[in-house]
Design an enzyme around this catalytic site. Sequence first.
Site, PDB file in Angstrom:
ATOM      1  N   ASP A 135       0.814  -1.226   0.000  1.00  0.00           N
ATOM      2  CA  ASP A 135       0.000   0.000   0.000  1.00  0.00           C
ATOM      3  C   ASP A 135       0.847   1.276   0.000  1.00  0.00           C
ATOM      4  OD1 ASP A 135       1.073  -0.026   2.501  1.00  0.00           O
ATOM      5  OD2 ASP A 135      -0.826  -0.029   3.594  1.00  0.00           O
ATOM      6  N   GLU A 143       3.291   2.115   2.230  1.00  0.00           N
ATOM      7  CA  GLU A 143       3.917   2.481   3.504  1.00  0.00           C
ATOM      8  C   GLU A 143       5.356   1.957   3.544  1.00  0.00           C
ATOM      9  OE1 GLU A 143       1.345   0.961   6.559  1.00  0.00           O
ATOM     10  OE2 GLU A 143      -0.180   2.473   6.201  1.00  0.00           O
ATOM     11  N   GLN A 153       8.458  27.121   2.572  1.00  0.00           N
ATOM     12  CA  GLN A 153       7.260  27.577   3.296  1.00  0.00           C
ATOM     13  C   GLN A 153       7.696  27.925   4.724  1.00  0.00           C
ATOM     14  OE1 GLN A 153       4.322  27.980   1.684  1.00  0.00           O
ATOM     15  NE2 GLN A 153       3.364  28.872   3.491  1.00  0.00           N
ATOM     16  N   HIS A 189      16.842  27.259   1.972  1.00  0.00           N
ATOM     17  CA  HIS A 189      16.259  28.326   1.144  1.00  0.00           C
ATOM     18  C   HIS A 189      16.532  29.715   1.730  1.00  0.00           C
ATOM     19  CE1 HIS A 189      13.656  30.531  -1.446  1.00  0.00           C
ATOM     20  NE2 HIS A 189      12.912  30.905  -0.424  1.00  0.00           N
ATOM     21  N   LYS A 193      12.209  39.264  -9.112  1.00  0.00           N
ATOM     22  CA  LYS A 193      11.187  38.262  -9.432  1.00  0.00           C
ATOM     23  C   LYS A 193      10.006  38.398  -8.467  1.00  0.00           C
ATOM     24  CE  LYS A 193      11.288  33.851  -7.961  1.00  0.00           C
ATOM     25  NZ  LYS A 193      11.856  32.506  -7.744  1.00  0.00           N
ATOM     26  N   ARG A 221       6.308  36.414  -7.271  1.00  0.00           N
ATOM     27  CA  ARG A 221       5.479  35.216  -7.408  1.00  0.00           C
ATOM     28  C   ARG A 221       4.075  35.538  -6.907  1.00  0.00           C
ATOM     29  NH1 ARG A 221       6.592  29.802  -8.052  1.00  0.00           N
ATOM     30  NH2 ARG A 221       8.819  30.054  -7.727  1.00  0.00           N
ATOM     31  N   SER A 247      12.800  24.050  -9.608  1.00  0.00           N
ATOM     32  CA  SER A 247      11.667  23.134  -9.471  1.00  0.00           C
ATOM     33  C   SER A 247      10.977  22.995 -10.834  1.00  0.00           C
ATOM     34  CB  SER A 247      10.719  23.644  -8.389  1.00  0.00           C
ATOM     35  OG  SER A 247       9.618  22.782  -8.276  1.00  0.00           O
ATOM     36  N   THR A 248      10.077  23.909 -11.169  1.00  0.00           N
ATOM     37  CA  THR A 248       9.420  23.836 -12.484  1.00  0.00           C
ATOM     38  C   THR A 248      10.301  24.434 -13.583  1.00  0.00           C
ATOM     39  OG1 THR A 248       8.440  26.029 -12.256  1.00  0.00           O
ATOM     40  CG2 THR A 248       7.173  24.156 -11.397  1.00  0.00           C
TER      41      THR A 248
HETATM   42  C1  R5P Z   1      12.225  30.482  -4.647  1.00  0.00           C
HETATM   43  O1  R5P Z   1      12.275  31.642  -4.295  1.00  0.00           O
HETATM   44  C2  R5P Z   1      13.440  29.665  -4.949  1.00  0.00           C
HETATM   45  O2  R5P Z   1      14.587  30.348  -4.576  1.00  0.00           O
HETATM   46  C3  R5P Z   1      13.512  29.276  -6.409  1.00  0.00           C
HETATM   47  O3  R5P Z   1      13.716  30.421  -7.186  1.00  0.00           O
HETATM   48  C4  R5P Z   1      12.267  28.582  -6.841  1.00  0.00           C
HETATM   49  O4  R5P Z   1      11.937  27.563  -5.944  1.00  0.00           O
HETATM   50  C5  R5P Z   1      12.413  28.012  -8.223  1.00  0.00           C
HETATM   51  O5  R5P Z   1      11.214  27.410  -8.580  1.00  0.00           O
HETATM   52  P1  R5P Z   1      10.813  27.227 -10.078  1.00  0.00           P
HETATM   53  O6  R5P Z   1      11.913  26.479 -10.760  1.00  0.00           O
HETATM   54  O7  R5P Z   1       9.536  26.445 -10.020  1.00  0.00           O
HETATM   55  O8  R5P Z   1      10.614  28.585 -10.671  1.00  0.00           O
END
Ligand code: R5P
Length: 299
Positions: free
Chosen positions: A37, A39, A96, A129, A192, A194, A223-224
Amino acid sequence: MEEWYVAPGPASREFAELFANRINVSLLTIEFTTFPDGESKIRVIEDVRNKRVIMVQSTYPPTDVHIMQALMLSYKISQDGGEVYALIPYLGYARQDKEFLKGEVVSLAVIARLLRSVGVKRLITVDIHSSEGLGYFPFPAYSVSAIPAIAKYVNENYHLNKPVVVSPDFGASARAEGLAQLINSEYIVLSKKRDRLTGEVSIEDKTLNLEDRDVVIIDDIISTGGSVQKAALLLKKYGARKIITACTHPIMVSNALERITSAGVEEVIGTNTIPSPISKVDVTPIVAEYFKSLMSREY
Ligand code: R5P
């Protein structure tokens, strides 16, 4: 309590082996299986009573699974009388670290409490971070910088023309300044933003003179790939010649690499805090240096 061991978590087996070799410490045998499952089941084979154990587990996606495994492993070691040093090369949820919108959970504070509750004595991570995040941990917590290792890679692999290091936002400006010093370049910080509701990223347009200049974009996390993509498009618009990008933690969700390269970035460099096809920089020498100094001081 003198003997040191490394306990490799299932998410960081290779990292743990490299690291244990560098500090000349034996690996514990950890059996790991997954129930049908989903775990996790973890078994610590050796006796850890009165041992100092460095539990190594990076908490990249699937983040919650990797966190649970780190908690289970730490719990067992401390329950059996070992002292747990949590080496979490990539610390998930560190972004976060504030209640950005009213009602949001400060997830990093939850992680800190959980680690404490399973008996962790000390946390060591790489490029958290934001250093403010370390303040949530009710025990000593330290973030090692990967910037010297990234700078070494850039210096060994590139002869950049009139280089400029670029940070996509103010949050990464100290990293940009550090990298710029080590590769002997200038640095600039973009602005930047967000959208806290949609997660959409935008970078303010500002005139830059980048004709004939090579650029290194630096960030803690990809990340993305949206942040680097938007930065690269702006840098190209203002004449940047070659663009490479480096990050400490290559999460690389879905098509992040393609997104970045299609914006004109020639190489994407990450470290091995997270295993991935672009994890080209080994940070275990830097983490090992920190631990050697810690081990000589802990008594
Ligand atoms: C956020 O402030 C981090 O420092 C990165 O800039 C952020 O996590 C990058 O995420 P992504 O690749 O999704 O834009």
